[in-house]
Design an enzyme around this catalytic site. Sequence first.
Site, mmCIF file in Angstrom:
data_model
loop_
_atom_site.group_PDB
_atom_site.id
_atom_site.type_symbol
_atom_site.label_atom_id
_atom_site.label_comp_id
_atom_site.label_asym_id
_atom_site.label_seq_id
_atom_site.Cartn_x
_atom_site.Cartn_y
_atom_site.Cartn_z
ATOM 1 N N GLY A 35 -2.153 10.113 -1.459
ATOM 2 C CA GLY A 35 -3.062 11.195 -1.826
ATOM 3 C C GLY A 35 -4.028 11.559 -0.717
ATOM 4 N N GLU B 60 -2.204 13.938 1.288
ATOM 5 C CA GLU B 60 -2.098 15.172 0.491
ATOM 6 C C GLU B 60 -3.419 15.931 0.442
ATOM 7 O OE1 GLU B 60 -0.467 12.769 -2.686
ATOM 8 O OE2 GLU B 60 1.278 14.088 -2.768
ATOM 9 N N ALA C 192 -4.362 7.842 -3.831
ATOM 10 C CA ALA C 192 -4.894 7.801 -5.198
ATOM 11 C C ALA C 192 -5.235 6.351 -5.519
ATOM 12 C CB ALA C 192 -3.849 8.329 -6.168
ATOM 13 N N GLU D 20 4.156 6.272 -1.352
ATOM 14 C CA GLU D 20 4.254 6.138 -2.818
ATOM 15 C C GLU D 20 5.553 5.476 -3.275
ATOM 16 O OE1 GLU D 20 3.301 8.876 -1.203
ATOM 17 O OE2 GLU D 20 1.580 9.813 -2.169
HETATM 18 N N1 CAA Z 1 -6.093 2.310 -4.423
HETATM 19 C C1 CAA Z 1 -6.955 1.358 -4.801
HETATM 20 N N2 CAA Z 1 -7.457 0.444 -3.953
HETATM 21 C C2 CAA Z 1 -7.077 0.511 -2.665
HETATM 22 C C3 CAA Z 1 -6.182 1.477 -2.203
HETATM 23 C C4 CAA Z 1 -5.679 2.416 -3.145
HETATM 24 N N3 CAA Z 1 -4.850 3.414 -2.796
HETATM 25 N N4 CAA Z 1 -5.969 1.273 -0.876
HETATM 26 C C5 CAA Z 1 -6.734 0.227 -0.536
HETATM 27 N N5 CAA Z 1 -7.395 -0.235 -1.611
HETATM 28 C C6 CAA Z 1 -8.324 -1.370 -1.673
HETATM 29 C C7 CAA Z 1 -7.572 -2.700 -1.603
HETATM 30 O O1 CAA Z 1 -7.063 -3.055 -2.864
HETATM 31 C C8 CAA Z 1 -8.660 -3.611 -1.123
HETATM 32 O O2 CAA Z 1 -9.492 -3.921 -2.208
HETATM 33 P P1 CAA Z 1 -9.932 -5.466 -2.491
HETATM 34 O O3 CAA Z 1 -10.806 -5.821 -1.315
HETATM 35 O O4 CAA Z 1 -10.654 -5.403 -3.797
HETATM 36 O O5 CAA Z 1 -8.683 -6.272 -2.513
HETATM 37 C C9 CAA Z 1 -9.473 -2.726 -0.181
HETATM 38 O O6 CAA Z 1 -9.139 -1.401 -0.524
HETATM 39 C C10 CAA Z 1 -9.094 -2.933 1.270
HETATM 40 O O7 CAA Z 1 -7.689 -2.776 1.378
HETATM 41 P P2 CAA Z 1 -6.754 -3.829 2.159
HETATM 42 O O8 CAA Z 1 -7.296 -5.211 2.036
HETATM 43 O O9 CAA Z 1 -5.349 -3.612 1.686
HETATM 44 O O10 CAA Z 1 -6.971 -3.298 3.671
HETATM 45 P P3 CAA Z 1 -5.950 -3.428 4.878
HETATM 46 O O11 CAA Z 1 -6.703 -2.992 6.074
HETATM 47 O O12 CAA Z 1 -5.306 -4.770 4.897
HETATM 48 O O13 CAA Z 1 -4.773 -2.351 4.563
HETATM 49 C C11 CAA Z 1 -3.920 -0.202 3.882
HETATM 50 C C12 CAA Z 1 -5.069 -0.999 4.562
HETATM 51 C C13 CAA Z 1 -2.658 -0.290 4.741
HETATM 52 C C14 CAA Z 1 -4.372 1.253 3.771
HETATM 53 C C15 CAA Z 1 -3.637 -0.805 2.483
HETATM 54 O O14 CAA Z 1 -4.856 -0.931 1.783
HETATM 55 C C16 CAA Z 1 -2.708 -0.002 1.639
HETATM 56 O O15 CAA Z 1 -1.512 -0.042 1.838
HETATM 57 N N6 CAA Z 1 -3.231 0.760 0.648
HETATM 58 C C17 CAA Z 1 -2.448 1.513 -0.292
HETATM 59 C C18 CAA Z 1 -1.858 2.762 0.339
HETATM 60 C C19 CAA Z 1 -1.000 3.508 -0.682
HETATM 61 O O16 CAA Z 1 -0.019 2.988 -1.174
HETATM 62 N N7 CAA Z 1 -1.385 4.747 -0.985
HETATM 63 C C20 CAA Z 1 -0.701 5.580 -1.941
HETATM 64 C C21 CAA Z 1 -1.366 5.491 -3.285
HETATM 65 S S1 CAA Z 1 -0.447 6.319 -4.546
HETATM 66 C C22 CAA Z 1 -0.827 7.968 -4.340
HETATM 67 O O17 CAA Z 1 -1.606 8.334 -3.491
HETATM 68 C C23 CAA Z 1 -0.148 8.909 -5.281
HETATM 69 C C24 CAA Z 1 -0.292 10.332 -4.936
HETATM 70 O O18 CAA Z 1 0.583 10.931 -4.383
HETATM 71 C C25 CAA Z 1 -1.505 11.069 -5.306
#
Ligand code: CAA
Length: 298
Positions: free
Chosen positions: A148, A151, A105, A171
């Site tokens: 998500g 999911e 998400a 999460e």
């Molecule tokens: N939401 C918003 N933006 C996101 C995102 C997310 N879930 N995941 C990645 N991005 C964005 C980053 O902020 C970044 O944007 P900027 O360039 O503006 O900074 C861009 O995507 C690239 O991401 P990274 O620089 O972090 O890329 P990376 O290759 O170094 O890492 C990753 C990749 C490991 C996937 C890392 O981006 C990450 O950990 N993302 C979040 C994963 C996460 O926590 N997901 C769960 C979300 S909560 C949820 O999903 C609730 C639910 O149950 C529905």
Amino acid sequence: MLRTFFSSSITKPLTAQKTIHTGVRAFSTGFVLRQAQTGDKSYTHILTETRGKVGLITLNRPKALNALCGDLFVEVNEALRSYDNNDAIGAVVITGSEKAFAAGADIKEMKDKAFIETYKSNFLGHWAEMTEIKKPILAAVNGYALGGGCELAMMCDIIYAGEKAIFGQPEIKLGVIPGAGGTQRLVKAVGKSKAMEMILTGSVNLNATEALSLGLVSKVVPAAELVDETVKTAEKIASMGQPSVQMAKEAVNKSFEVPLSAGLRWERILFQALFGTADQKEGMTAFVEKRKANFTNQ
Ligand code: CAA
């Protein structure tokens, strides 16, 4: 509107065009004109394409690793409903990019939300609309399928993974828990201990091989071949009689909802109902006549 959606070509994302914001959606002048001229439906965050009898939805927010913002899911639901209503389509594939199926998400979109706002708007509730789709949905997962994203894949009926796919529910590291089925569907897919380990640590992820061995995915293929391979299976499904395909999906999904006796009863009723279809007559007659069945979806 829905009737104008289908096209044999990929529709272009609106972000490349001049946009006019109307409430939550962005529409472009180019979009309105193009739609009128070609019958295409364009979206902001996804691309859509039809390949034979298969609808292909590609999540398309590359800079955000396909983070699932609210509007993206509205579009996915709309595209799915359109395919569900189109008799020429028999199955749908959802995919992302080679780097990310979806990284969850959209954290930036939700980070400042207050409880009462999420509760009153039933935040993420609209994601579940895709579970009402009757036609089979296949997920082709390359790269990250986190939170998500994992999911979303699990809401699909079949998951194929590219060799570098990563599945996880991180999460807990954000101070929340999975909110779109992770605590329920992951347990059923990989068992309680592994699901607990993934959800409680947020950092135990599954690679493609592990996901295959645990039954979360049914096939692992090289990343570059993933979409074609998934579409091939979708095409095979789409070539079957649609009433039986859709009732089979319904019956299997019933097994997640009801006790065995009720599920068996449901299955038998659907099995019997199919004797009212032309496809049953054709399928069984074709077997006896030693020829390929020609299903008409009737
Ligand atoms: N939401 C918003 N933006 C996101 C995102 C997310 N879930 N995941 C990645 N991005 C964005 C980053 O902020 C970044 O944007 P900027 O360039 O503006 O900074 C861009 O995507 C690239 O991401 P990274 O620089 O972090 O890329 P990376 O290759 O170094 O890492 C990753 C990749 C490991 C996937 C890392 O981006 C990450 O950990 N993302 C979040 C994963 C996460 O926590 N997901 C769960 C979300 S909560 C949820 O999903 C609730 C639910 O149950 C529905």
